[in-house]
Design an enzyme around this catalytic site. Structure first.
Site, PDB file in Angstrom:
ATOM      1  N   THR A  43       1.751   1.385  -8.425  1.00  0.00           N
ATOM      2  CA  THR A  43       2.094   2.769  -8.727  1.00  0.00           C
ATOM      3  C   THR A  43       2.561   3.480  -7.467  1.00  0.00           C
ATOM      4  O   THR A  43       2.171   3.124  -6.348  1.00  0.00           O
ATOM      5  CB  THR A  43       0.887   3.538  -9.308  1.00  0.00           C
ATOM      6  N   CYS A  49      11.847  10.361  -1.673  1.00  0.00           N
ATOM      7  CA  CYS A  49      11.727   8.945  -1.287  1.00  0.00           C
ATOM      8  C   CYS A  49      12.281   8.042  -2.381  1.00  0.00           C
ATOM      9  O   CYS A  49      12.462   8.461  -3.524  1.00  0.00           O
ATOM     10  CB  CYS A  49      10.257   8.567  -1.074  1.00  0.00           C
ATOM     11  N   HIS A  66       8.337   1.657  -0.614  1.00  0.00           N
ATOM     12  CA  HIS A  66       8.422   3.113  -0.750  1.00  0.00           C
ATOM     13  C   HIS A  66       8.886   3.620   0.605  1.00  0.00           C
ATOM     14  O   HIS A  66       8.164   3.542   1.586  1.00  0.00           O
ATOM     15  CB  HIS A  66       7.033   3.657  -1.109  1.00  0.00           C
TER      16      HIS A  66
END
Lengths: 194, 129
Positions: A43, A49, A66
């Site tokens: 998750t 981003c 990420h």
């Protein structure tokens, strides 16, 4: 950039009709994670981003990163994104993935605050360009927009789920980006499946 | 002619994006002749067929990785004195130690700036301009 940790959470799995122990791993900015665990869901919450969700369907391994480009023009800024993508790809290759089989879903790159430089769009454009330049299969995703989004990704089967945060929550999320990471907010907004 | 312009450099990396970043950095430093290879095998083939003074090679590559390429270069007398800079990730300290054992001239930790690229090359060749 470091690898994210995992944690177990009881969850309801409607497809099975039973409660199972769902392992979750939250990937924060600057981290990446790879796994071949079919019960693991990765998750993350994205504003400007971008997260690349990448897997090899044959090897049964996938992962998520990420990243945020630092807003510096030219190659000086791009190198952070390149580094993040390379670390994820190399970790997958070490787990048996083959480069030519990799498929990628891209999420994020939103513009949460109007009036400022559209960093999100720059991040999205970089990610799309990277996938094109490297000859990777772009399997979908969701880029840009004006809302923050929560992403869930099952790295083995490639399923991804996106939940847009409500506009008010998106603004709070954007304001909170300079503070230490907080627990994910409750779901709201439309649900999209990929 | 500036030193950089006289050095023929081979960039070896399986990621086109990284090859482009290194190439643009080299061009900023005054390099005029750069070649590229996707992996160590292709890099070695190119080295045996054209004069190369500097190799900048990634470690993680299919077929022949950076360490394998370095060992092959040092084992081939015609090219064994070619300057060799290894690209590494932050967590690759063991790799750097092994590369030093096999005769690497320098290493470059990713992500890197053009200034760092210059510093690493100048440590091998002296001032570029």
């Amino acid at each position: 950039m470091s690898q994210a940790a995992t944690a177990s959470t009881p969850a309801w799995e409607p497809d099975r009709g039973i409660a199972v122990e769902l392992r979750k791993a939250h990937v924060i900015q600057g981290e990446f994670l790879v796994s071949d665990d079919p019960e693991l869901v990765m998750t993350t919450i994205l504003g400007s981003c971008v997260a690349a969700c990448m897997r090899d369907p044959v090897a049964g391994v996938g992962g998520m990163n990420h990243f945020l480009l630092p807003g510096v023009s030219g190659s000086e800024g791009l190198r952070y994104g390149v580094q993040s993508m390379e670390l994820l790809m190399n970790a997958l290759l070490r787990r048996g993935a083959r480069r030519e089989r990799l498929e990628v879903k891209l999420f994020g790159g939103g513009r949460l605050i109007t009036g400022l430089t559209d960093v999100g769009s720059q991040n999205a454009a970089f990610a799309e360009q990277f996938v094109r330049d490297e000859g990777l299969a772009h399997a979908g995703g969701s880029l840009r927009g004006d809302r923050a989004r929560r992403i869930q990704y099952w790295p083995v089967n490639g399923r991804a789920r996106q939940v847009f945060l409500a506009a008010a929550e998106s603004k709070v999320f954007a304001a909170d980006r300079r503070r230490p990471a907080a627990p994910p907010p409750e779901d709201s907004g439309a649900l999209e499946l990929f | 002619m500036p030193v950089a312009a006289s050095i023929h450099c081979l960039i070896v990396d399986d990621q086109q994006t990284i090859r482009s970043l290194v190439r643009s950095g080299l061009q900023e430093l005054g390099f005029r002749t750069t070649f590229e290879a996707n992996d160590g095998e292709e890099g070695l083939r190119q080295m045996l067929n054209r004069p190369i003074q500097l190799v900048i090679s990634d470690y993680n590559m299919p077929k022949l990785d950076g360490l394998g390429l370095l060992r092959a270069v040092r084992a081939h007398p015609p090219i064994q004195k070619t300057a060799f800079i290894m690209l590494t990730g932050r967590a690759d300290k063991d790799l750097v130690q092994r590369a030093v054992q096999f005769g690497v001239n320098n290493y470059l930790v990713k992500p890197f700036t053009v200034a760092t690229l210059r510093e690493k090359i100048e440590a091998v060749f002296g001032a570029l301009q």
